[in-house]
Design a protein around this motif. Structure first.
Motif, PDB file in Angstrom:
ATOM      1  N   HIS A 337       0.887  -0.928   0.056  1.00 13.96           N
ATOM      2  CA  HIS A 337      -0.136   0.065  -0.007  1.00 13.96           C
ATOM      3  C   HIS A 337       0.963   1.395  -0.056  1.00 13.96           C
ATOM      4  O   HIS A 337       1.776   1.321   0.724  1.00 13.96           O
ATOM      5  CB  HIS A 337      -0.849  -0.131   1.397  1.00 13.96           C
ATOM      6  CG  HIS A 337      -2.315  -0.682   1.080  1.00 13.96           C
ATOM      7  ND1 HIS A 337      -3.107  -0.290   0.113  1.00 13.96           N
ATOM      8  CD2 HIS A 337      -2.801  -1.754   1.805  1.00 13.96           C
ATOM      9  CE1 HIS A 337      -4.212  -1.045   0.359  1.00 13.96           C
ATOM     10  NE2 HIS A 337      -3.931  -1.860   1.279  1.00 13.96           N
ATOM     11  N   PRO A 338       0.529   2.186  -0.691  1.00 10.21           N
ATOM     12  CA  PRO A 338       1.470   3.262  -0.778  1.00 10.21           C
ATOM     13  C   PRO A 338       1.852   3.945   0.377  1.00 10.21           C
ATOM     14  O   PRO A 338       3.192   4.498   0.854  1.00 10.21           O
ATOM     15  CB  PRO A 338       0.727   4.362  -1.828  1.00 10.21           C
ATOM     16  CG  PRO A 338      -0.100   3.637  -2.611  1.00 10.21           C
ATOM     17  CD  PRO A 338      -0.737   2.435  -1.635  1.00 10.21           C
ATOM     18  N   ASP A 339       0.959   4.248   1.380  1.00  2.00           N
ATOM     19  CA  ASP A 339       1.264   4.652   2.674  1.00  2.00           C
ATOM     20  C   ASP A 339       1.896   3.659   3.691  1.00  2.00           C
ATOM     21  O   ASP A 339       2.741   4.075   4.350  1.00  2.00           O
ATOM     22  CB  ASP A 339       0.009   5.317   3.188  1.00  2.00           C
ATOM     23  CG  ASP A 339       0.374   6.161   4.531  1.00  2.00           C
ATOM     24  OD1 ASP A 339       1.062   7.326   4.314  1.00  2.00           O
ATOM     25  OD2 ASP A 339       0.331   5.978   5.547  1.00  2.00           O
ATOM     26  N   VAL A 340       1.694   2.568   3.395  1.00  2.79           N
ATOM     27  CA  VAL A 340       2.658   1.662   4.486  1.00  2.79           C
ATOM     28  C   VAL A 340       3.899   1.526   3.802  1.00  2.79           C
ATOM     29  O   VAL A 340       4.782   1.562   4.761  1.00  2.79           O
ATOM     30  CB  VAL A 340       1.704   0.188   4.302  1.00  2.79           C
ATOM     31  CG1 VAL A 340       2.759  -0.760   5.063  1.00  2.79           C
ATOM     32  CG2 VAL A 340       0.466  -0.018   4.982  1.00  2.79           C
ATOM     33  N   ARG A 341       4.048   1.701   2.590  1.00  6.43           N
ATOM     34  CA  ARG A 341       5.344   1.573   2.025  1.00  6.43           C
ATOM     35  C   ARG A 341       6.074   2.662   2.558  1.00  6.43           C
ATOM     36  O   ARG A 341       7.362   2.986   2.718  1.00  6.43           O
ATOM     37  CB  ARG A 341       5.462   1.441   0.599  1.00  6.43           C
ATOM     38  CG  ARG A 341       6.533   0.945  -0.113  1.00  6.43           C
ATOM     39  CD  ARG A 341       6.324   0.618  -1.495  1.00  6.43           C
ATOM     40  NE  ARG A 341       7.651   0.543  -1.997  1.00  6.43           N
ATOM     41  CZ  ARG A 341       8.486   1.792  -2.585  1.00  6.43           C
ATOM     42  NH1 ARG A 341       7.662   2.706  -2.801  1.00  6.43           N
ATOM     43  NH2 ARG A 341       9.732   1.521  -3.202  1.00  6.43           N
TER      44      ARG A 341
ATOM     45  N   THR B 431      -4.827   7.744   9.485  1.00  5.34           N
ATOM     46  CA  THR B 431      -4.406   8.992   9.046  1.00  5.34           C
ATOM     47  C   THR B 431      -4.448   8.722   7.336  1.00  5.34           C
ATOM     48  O   THR B 431      -4.559   9.474   6.565  1.00  5.34           O
ATOM     49  CB  THR B 431      -3.093   9.492   9.371  1.00  5.34           C
ATOM     50  OG1 THR B 431      -3.115   9.484  10.993  1.00  5.34           O
ATOM     51  CG2 THR B 431      -2.724  10.858   8.949  1.00  5.34           C
ATOM     52  N   ALA B 432      -3.733   7.286   6.867  1.00  7.29           N
ATOM     53  CA  ALA B 432      -3.920   7.410   5.580  1.00  7.29           C
ATOM     54  C   ALA B 432      -5.099   7.367   4.504  1.00  7.29           C
ATOM     55  O   ALA B 432      -5.223   7.915   3.727  1.00  7.29           O
ATOM     56  CB  ALA B 432      -2.934   5.984   5.251  1.00  7.29           C
ATOM     57  N   ASP B 502       1.659   7.957  -7.008  1.00  9.96           N
ATOM     58  CA  ASP B 502       2.124   9.013  -6.677  1.00  9.96           C
ATOM     59  C   ASP B 502       1.459   9.828  -5.656  1.00  9.96           C
ATOM     60  O   ASP B 502       2.048  10.661  -5.035  1.00  9.96           O
ATOM     61  CB  ASP B 502       2.870   9.800  -7.783  1.00  9.96           C
ATOM     62  CG  ASP B 502       4.032   9.226  -8.507  1.00  9.96           C
ATOM     63  OD1 ASP B 502       4.999   8.546  -7.821  1.00  9.96           O
ATOM     64  OD2 ASP B 502       4.041   9.268  -9.866  1.00  9.96           O
ATOM     65  N   ALA B 503       0.548   9.937  -5.933  1.00 10.32           N
ATOM     66  CA  ALA B 503      -0.595  10.675  -5.251  1.00 10.32           C
ATOM     67  C   ALA B 503      -0.777  10.166  -3.674  1.00 10.32           C
ATOM     68  O   ALA B 503      -0.487  10.849  -2.505  1.00 10.32           O
ATOM     69  CB  ALA B 503      -1.855  11.279  -5.700  1.00 10.32           C
ATOM     70  N   PHE B 504      -0.841   8.870  -3.534  1.00 10.96           N
ATOM     71  CA  PHE B 504      -1.549   8.274  -2.213  1.00 10.96           C
ATOM     72  C   PHE B 504       0.012   8.097  -1.567  1.00 10.96           C
ATOM     73  O   PHE B 504      -0.040   7.909  -0.438  1.00 10.96           O
ATOM     74  CB  PHE B 504      -2.056   6.816  -2.678  1.00 10.96           C
ATOM     75  CG  PHE B 504      -3.542   7.183  -3.029  1.00 10.96           C
ATOM     76  CD1 PHE B 504      -4.091   8.411  -3.024  1.00 10.96           C
ATOM     77  CD2 PHE B 504      -4.446   6.202  -2.937  1.00 10.96           C
ATOM     78  CE1 PHE B 504      -5.383   8.585  -3.543  1.00 10.96           C
ATOM     79  CE2 PHE B 504      -5.826   6.301  -3.373  1.00 10.96           C
ATOM     80  CZ  PHE B 504      -6.307   7.812  -3.538  1.00 10.96           C
TER      81      PHE B 504
END
Lengths: 567, 567
Positions: A337-341, B431-432, B502-504
């Motif tokens: 996941h982008p934010d976990v990464r 938060t994500a 790229d956004a997330f």
């Protein structure tokens, strides 16, 4: 949920042998040790830590140390683990040769410090304090004290503590009220109460040696009136055998947020027998030897706790399926996941920076006498202690976030690191104390010369990256160049303040700026090394990430530093 | 160490009556309520919270909720406090008029939310979840359900819960596996396991109404197949009297890092009787009503927990003597040490920003139908939830730091807030999740129009400050102007990304940027108000501090946002 501990041996092999462009150990030991030897030591330590210390960590937290009828009882298994730790030779390995130890270089002790603390921070504190006392006694104790006490500390038979704090004397050591009066036989009689004494009592070794700051009769007020004493838990007979209990008792142990496996004691000295270390009035100087060792050790503890928290989060994320992952095939775990990464890269890239800085600072100390690197080493002590411990707390918080709701449940284990880590920016001198040391003694006093020496070193690395032709390396180099500009502006602001309050009101932001910058430099150096010698491309990703997510903080911090005190 | 809770009534009086240049309540209620009335409500709530709820906070943490023979037993005093809370009319006061409540405006509920959570966050969660359910039932329930359940929730006789999460369905609600099958009599039979159910069982009220997301037979896969059901703990007879237990049992309660006084339950539904709310397949829409209420409520909880931690730290610092304080006379407490002062101002200026934003967002919701402020209100929900909860965790950490070593000792009370606060950036959407909502639905989808609307509003305030002629106001205005430029650059970067990853990958940094900026705007507005009407000069110091220490973070964050995903 026990996640096995993975010692970061590969990272240390890279740091010792490649990251700084040469074999650090070969240089500092004149060929007596190589990077390969040092890595072997860490691999063995890692095996020990993973198999003996890590399995006790959660149990130590749950059971905690207990005060039973005036004596501290340690969690199950701690005594056996401590004996194994001694028998495997780890105490003697780190002790200086002058004190009868193997004298491993500080660069290697950085790695050991990380590994002990990562696997079991509460356990590691025992050795961290003992090591500090070994350095203090080695520097100042008489031959008789060395013979009776230092040898037993270096062999691991006894452990050591550091007795500074009193209820009304924390940061302000000058307020210490514990009294030592001379006896007729050359010993001293110590009376007073000391608090926050880490491993102040326990049942893992046969004796405990307290190093006590106390005031002598007629001594001047303030810190100048302090002297240093050794006071054993159990008195030692002339022949070195153990006698009766000394007049020091454990009044209470603290109920703490974390590191429950480390007993934090209130000790009452009621005419306890003590032995003067060094000169009357030389207490603070003697204690500073111990504190410098402990502060550097905190940097390693920060790296260790942060890495253990990271490993747990990374393992959880790599095993957890939850919903589709953007642009990734079905069955991809949340690690992508982008934010976990983002969180995982944020943690791991920051940990690498801490780890590299620990080795770098250790190497500076190792070469202090031969290469004149002592001033820069001293410059880095408050930065490493302050910045790494502050960032480590954030990393343990990020590790909880990666777990989602499970992170808030104690059974997951993530919460323990978050609780354990919170003491680090406080003990061995709060971040404010570190930053005032940095700004007052190490920047303003030398008019920024040492800071500029660091910036010049960073300039060289940045220029090499910009000239490298590699796209990632170029942007890392450019970011570093802009960051160094911010650091120079901040340093100039500090040097231009009209009042000391204006400096001390922004000294923590300044320390965090330099720590963040120096962390970026570690990545920049690693990037140069990978470009030159080949190696793991993930190191470039880490450098790219660090300089895009952590390093840009320096721009805001430079503005804050320029503002001075807001009144 | 119990520090009495001081409700921030004066701040709310300023926010309602002056900070935004007019009487917010008079405007939103068409004169039915004034700022003075709203302040009176908060003063009464503050008295209740300080005298009834705050004294139970530490006890709730120590005792915790306990599962005894399948039933949850709450800490001593919680049941009496809940009855007093209901009898004083606080439940009914906040419930909407359409549901039979007094319908206090959202701007007032912001203040109440802060006060309940500051005094006792674990206790406050019960009402926070009940309030969410009241909104959900008010929006979608049939007349029969309203009569049987909604009236009892609004009277405070029963409490409500929110049953979404399952072991394999956290963030991904589409993975929910709990099944509801229709019975012949129009009721439904619910089977499945729900976890993390806040106040899922307790003994403070006679019944508990569970709002359950479940899947109906033949429903499509994913979130579209979910429906919403009411399932009471105790079945309700035709005449409204209580019957036997429903087939829902409390299997376990979690052992958590914090909020021990709030029972977090694992609930097993084994053919439990349920009642459909709204349409089959309309579950997610119904639950979103509840979630929006809960997310805004989290912003108030963040403000509350942060303020209580701050109050404790400020009281400690104001009473603690430790060494001489730079440029201050002997006997000055540590509150005047430059770095302690920095920490306290950092905390208090950030808390004011949160508090003001809570009122601002509440007012936007209050005027949504009359003034078309709904879109901006919705834009702010993820910002308030995400930014305030992240910053609140840091504030509780700072509160520990102010205490020094005492902060790590549980008896001080500071550690509890640090432990309690850590769940806030996780529950009600991490938060994500907030940041993806912000970036995906509220920035990219409208091509940045709402964001630009906000920036334009900020521009106006900044220009007024720069033109004011007051030195502090001018620099606050100039800092805001540079911060808005950074925000515009970051928004442009987001709108220009070539892939959603790229956004997330930078959506959390973007959310934190907007939160920090909007917090600065709150201070900017307050500064304008103080310059126009006179008032507390400390508000200018707070604005100066916030824009020198918090606001500059936007510059680093804008760089991070521009970097996109690091691969």
């Amino acid at each position: 949920m026990t996640t096995p501990y993975q010692p970061p041996v590969e990272d240390y092999a890279f740091l010792y042998g490649q990251a700084f462009g040469l074999d650090l150990l070969e240089r500092s030991t004149g060929g007596a040790l190589t990077a390969g030897d040092a890595t072997d030591v860490l691999a063995a330590a890692g095996d020990f830590a993973a198999s003996v210390l890590a399995p006790l960590e959660e149990l130590g937290d749950r059971q905690g140390a207990q005060l039973v009828d005036g004596d501290v009882r340690m969690p199950a298994g701690f005594a056996e683990a401590y004996r194994a730790f001694v028998e495997a030779g780890w105490v003697t390995a780190e002790a200086p040769e002058s004190a009868g130890g193997d004298g491993l270089p500080a660069a290697v002790r950085a790695g050991l410090g990380e590994i002990w603390n990562a696997s079991n921070a509460a356990f590691a504190l025992c050795w961290l304090l003992t090591a500090g006392q070994i350095h203090a006694l080695d520097a100042a104790a008489s031959d008789a004290l060395r013979e009776t006490y230092l040898t037993k500390l270096v062999s691991g038979q006894w452990t050591g503590t550091m007795n500074l704090t009193e209820p009304e004397a924390g940061t302000d050591l000058g307020a210490i009220r514990t009294i030592a009066t001379p006896n007729d036989d050359g010993t001293w009689s110590i009376s007073g109460q000391k608090i926050f004494i880490t491993w102040g009592d326990h049942d893992v070794a046969e004796n405990i040696v307290h190093l006590v700051l106390a005031r002598t009769p007629g001594a001047p007020e303030g810190a100048k009136g302090l002297s240093l004493f050794v006071a054993p838990r159990i008195l030692v007979n002339e022949d070195g055998s153990l006698g009766g209990r000394n007049a020091v008792t454990t009044v209470a142990i603290e109920h703490k947020l974390g590191i429950h496996g480390s007993p934090t004691c209130v000790l009452a000295y009621e005419g306890a027998t003590g032995y003067l270390v060094g000169e009357v009035g030389g207490g603070l100087a003697g204690m500073f030897v111990m504190m410098n060792s402990a502060r550097t050790g905190m940097g390693f503890q920060a790296t260790g706790i942060a890495d253990r928290a990271y490993q747990r989060a990374a393992a959880y994320a790599a095993g957890r399926l939850q919903g589709p992952v953007l642009d990734r095939p079905a069955g991809t775990t949340i690690a992508e996941h982008p934010d976990v990464r983002r969180l995982l890269l944020s943690m791991s890239s920051d940990i690498f920076a801490m780890r590299a800085m620990g080795v770098y600072v250790g190497d500076l100390f190792d070469r202090a006498e031969t290469d004149g690197t002592g001033t820069l080493a001293e410059f880095f002590v408050p930065i490493l202690k302050g910045w790494a411990t502050e960032d480590a707390v954030q990393i343990t918080s990020d590790a909880i976030q990666v777990h989602g709701g499970m992170g808030f449940i104690e059974e997951t284990g993530a919460a323990q690191h978050y609780r354990d880590s919170r003491i680090m920016p406080i003990y061995e001198g709060t971040t404010a104390i570190q930053s005032n040391d940095l700004v007052g003694r190490k920047v303003i006093r030398d008019r920024g010369r040492t800071a500029e020496q660091l910036f010049t070193l960073i300039d060289e690395t940045s220029a090499a990256l910009v000239a490298s032709g590699d796209a990632v390396a170029q942007r890392v180099g450019e970011r570093m160049q802009r960051a160094v500009s911010a650091a120079r502006r901040a340093t100039a602001s500090l040097l231009a303040v009209s009042s000391q309050r204006d400096a001390f009101a922004v000294s923590v932001p300044y320390l965090m700026l330099l720590g963040t910058l120096a962390g970026g430099w570690m990545h920049a150096l690693a990037t140069v090394a990978v470009l030159s010698n080949g190696g793991d491309a993930a190191r470039l990703t880490a450098a790219d990430f660090y300089t895009a997510h952590h390093l840009p903080r320096v721009h805001g911090l430079a503005e804050t530093v320029a503002a001075g005190e807001i009144v």
